[in-house]
Design an enzyme around this catalytic site. Structure first.
Site, short mmCIF file in Angstrom:
data_model
loop_
_atom_site.label_atom_id
_atom_site.label_comp_id
_atom_site.label_asym_id
_atom_site.label_seq_id
_atom_site.Cartn_x
_atom_site.Cartn_y
_atom_site.Cartn_z
N LYS A 68 16.15 22.29 -10.56
CA LYS A 68 15.51 21.05 -10.89
C LYS A 68 16.52 19.77 -11.71
O LYS A 68 17.26 20.06 -12.26
CB LYS A 68 14.39 21.17 -11.77
CG LYS A 68 12.97 21.88 -11.41
CD LYS A 68 12.53 21.10 -10.07
CE LYS A 68 11.83 19.80 -10.45
NZ LYS A 68 10.54 20.25 -11.11
N GLU A 117 9.57 8.92 -16.68
CA GLU A 117 7.99 9.57 -17.12
C GLU A 117 7.55 9.00 -18.29
O GLU A 117 6.57 8.43 -18.68
CB GLU A 117 7.89 10.99 -16.81
CG GLU A 117 8.25 11.37 -15.54
CD GLU A 117 8.40 12.95 -15.50
OE1 GLU A 117 9.40 13.19 -15.48
OE2 GLU A 117 7.38 13.67 -15.29
N HIS A 143 0.85 -1.10 -0.15
CA HIS A 143 0.01 0.02 -0.05
C HIS A 143 0.87 1.08 -0.01
O HIS A 143 0.54 2.20 0.51
CB HIS A 143 -1.10 -0.09 1.10
CG HIS A 143 -1.65 -1.12 1.53
ND1 HIS A 143 -3.07 -1.48 1.02
CD2 HIS A 143 -1.33 -2.31 2.07
CE1 HIS A 143 -3.39 -2.83 1.38
NE2 HIS A 143 -2.42 -3.09 1.91
N SER A 151 15.03 22.05 -15.54
CA SER A 151 13.94 22.97 -15.81
C SER A 151 14.29 24.31 -16.58
O SER A 151 15.53 24.92 -16.23
CB SER A 151 13.25 23.25 -14.70
OG SER A 151 12.54 24.33 -14.82
#
Ligand code: ARG
Length: 460
Positions: free
Chosen positions: A284, A291, A157, A278
């Site tokens: 960043k 992704e 979980h 970024s």
């Protein structure tokens, strides 16, 4: 003007939009190698069976050599009026060798031809993907070997469950990928029957030898039913389903990489090679490759669903709807190949953060199960009772804001008087992990043994 291939029946040419919706040449030219291999085998069989002359076969072979060379070197001129790769190759062949080229299509239809080409293409794609999956497995294995004893939290979980090792986690993905290879291998074995000779749908009246072409093209046997041979696309669906399942596995790993990279977790680092920055936030470092691997799963599974929808209402035998199969198959294969390569790159690049992993491995009362197991083993409590006692100790520690290890013996005994000092020996992360020695468990010795077994199976 009327089409050269069926111009006998037609007086006029197609409307521009007819040609546009009908054409597959824009994408099926990727199958040119398979198309030419099929034509070579077909022509050799026609000659061996006395259906065309040896002279025609020689001319066809010579012509196909030249067509192949033109395609290989990018010199082949695609005429937009040629609907697909089959017509384009045949038209060029006929330009080169005349009537012999016109005899190639004897006892053949584009229906069995395209079914053949796609089977050959998928078979090649499976072989290439299999090599890539094996490479990713090796990348995971390298991490597993290096970090077979490194503790990390194991989750259910996404809540901390029990400590495991980083190597154990890597080997879990290795097992999944091994099954993916098995699914591709099953698909390959089932698709390896040759549709050639089914012709349009009913078979042919020429005395062909379908066993000969099947053998020449590396198939186990010819397909037994001519209607099935030109209608079946379940091989493509099975391939897409295998791609989809494999992509799903990559997506789960990618998701974990995304989470592990995130600052509040910081379980791993990825280098400049597998991250991006970024344009506005100078600090960043983003896991874009992970992704995108996660996202590709959508289009790969989308291809499976799309082709299922194309096929589900088609009466036997061939329908032009089936021309839509190829873009799905190509796109899924390309996307999976890219995802596998990117994932292997990330896995090789990734460096775990040992302190953080170690710290979180013991957080959240992760060794509570070890305490319950100790109560069963030492005091002979029924497991359910031990679970209840441990739950009360966890609640006590939580109220105190401390770890299980930080409870005093007196506090422990206030819940279960028979608890002794020895209990503290099972509450450390290392002890917990080391105790999981059952087959398939996370004990470092087990993980090392499993890794060695995979090393033997996968080779260097
Ligand atoms: N381009 C077609 C396809 O991809 C080839 C088969 C065409 N057959 C036919 N009878 N129109 O499916």
């Amino acid at each position: 003007d009327a089409n050269a291939l069926w111009g006998g029946r037609f007086a006029g040419g197609p409307a521009a939009i007819m040609q546009e919706i009908n054409a597959s040449i824009g994408f099926d030219q990727r199958m040119w190698r398979q198309d030419i291999a099929g034509s070579r085998a077909h022509a050799a069989m026609l000659a061996a069976c006395g259906i065309i002359s040896e002279a025609d076969f020689a001319a066809i072979s010579r012509g196909l050599d030249q067509v192949a060379a033109e395609l290989e070197e990018g010199r082949f001129v695609f005429d937009p009026a040629q609907e697909d790769i089959h017509m384009a190759v045949e038209a060029r062949l006929t330009e080169l060798v005349g009537d012999a080229g016109r005899r190639l299509h004897t006892a053949r239809s584009r229906n069995d031809q395209v079914a053949l080409d796609l089977r050959l293409w998928v078979r090649d794609a499976i072989d290439a993907l299999d090599r890539q999956i094996a490479d990713l497995m090796r990348a995971l294995l390298e991490q597993a070997e290096r970090h077979h004893a490194l503790p990390m939290p194991g989750f259910t979980h996404l809540q901390i469950g029990q400590p495991v090792t980083f190597g154990h986690h890597m080997l879990a993905y290795l097992e999944m990928l091994a099954r993916d290879r098995g699914r591709f291998a099953d698909c390959r074995a089932r698709l390896n029957e040759c549709p050639l000779g089914a012709a349009a749908l009913a078979g042919t009246s020429f005395p062909v030898d379908r066993h000969m072409t099947a053998r020449a093209l590396g198939f186990d046997r010819p397909m037994a039913n001519s209607l099935d041979a030109v209608s079946a696309r379940d091989f493509a669906l099975e391939f897409l389903a295998a791609c989809s399942t494999c992509a799903m596995h990559l997506s789960r790993l990618a998701e974990e990489i995304v989470i592990w990279m995130s600052a509040p977790w910081r379980f791993i680092r990825l280098s400049d090679a597998f991250t991006t920055g970024s344009s506005i936030m100078p600090q960043k470092r983003n896991p874009d490759a992970a992704e995108l691997v996660r996202a590709k799963t959508g289009r790969i599974t989308g291809a499976f669903v799309a082709l299922t929808m194309v096929m589900k209402g088609l009466p036997l035998a061939y329908g032009k709807d089936m021309q839509e199969d190829k873009e799905k198959v190509f796109d899924a294969a390309d996307s999976l190949a890219l995802s596998l390569a990117a994932t292997a790159g990330m896995v090789r690049d990734m460096v775990p953060e040992p302190e953080n992993l170690r710290r979180w491995a013991g957080a959240g009362f992760a060794t509570a199960t070890d305490l319950a197991d100790w109560l069963v083993r030492t005091l002979n409590l029924p497991f359910r009772t031990a679970h209840h006692v441990t739950g009360r100790l966890v609640a006590m520690a939580e109220a105190k804001g401390c770890d299980l290890l930080e409870l005093t013996l007196a506090e422990m005994q206030s819940v279960e008087p028979r608890i002794t000092e020895a209990v503290f020996g099972v509450l450390t992360v290392e002890q917990s992990i080391a105790s999981r020695t059952c087959y398939g468990g996370t004990a470092p010795a087990n993980v090392a043994a499993q890794a060695a077994e995979w090393r033997r199976r996968l080779g260097a």
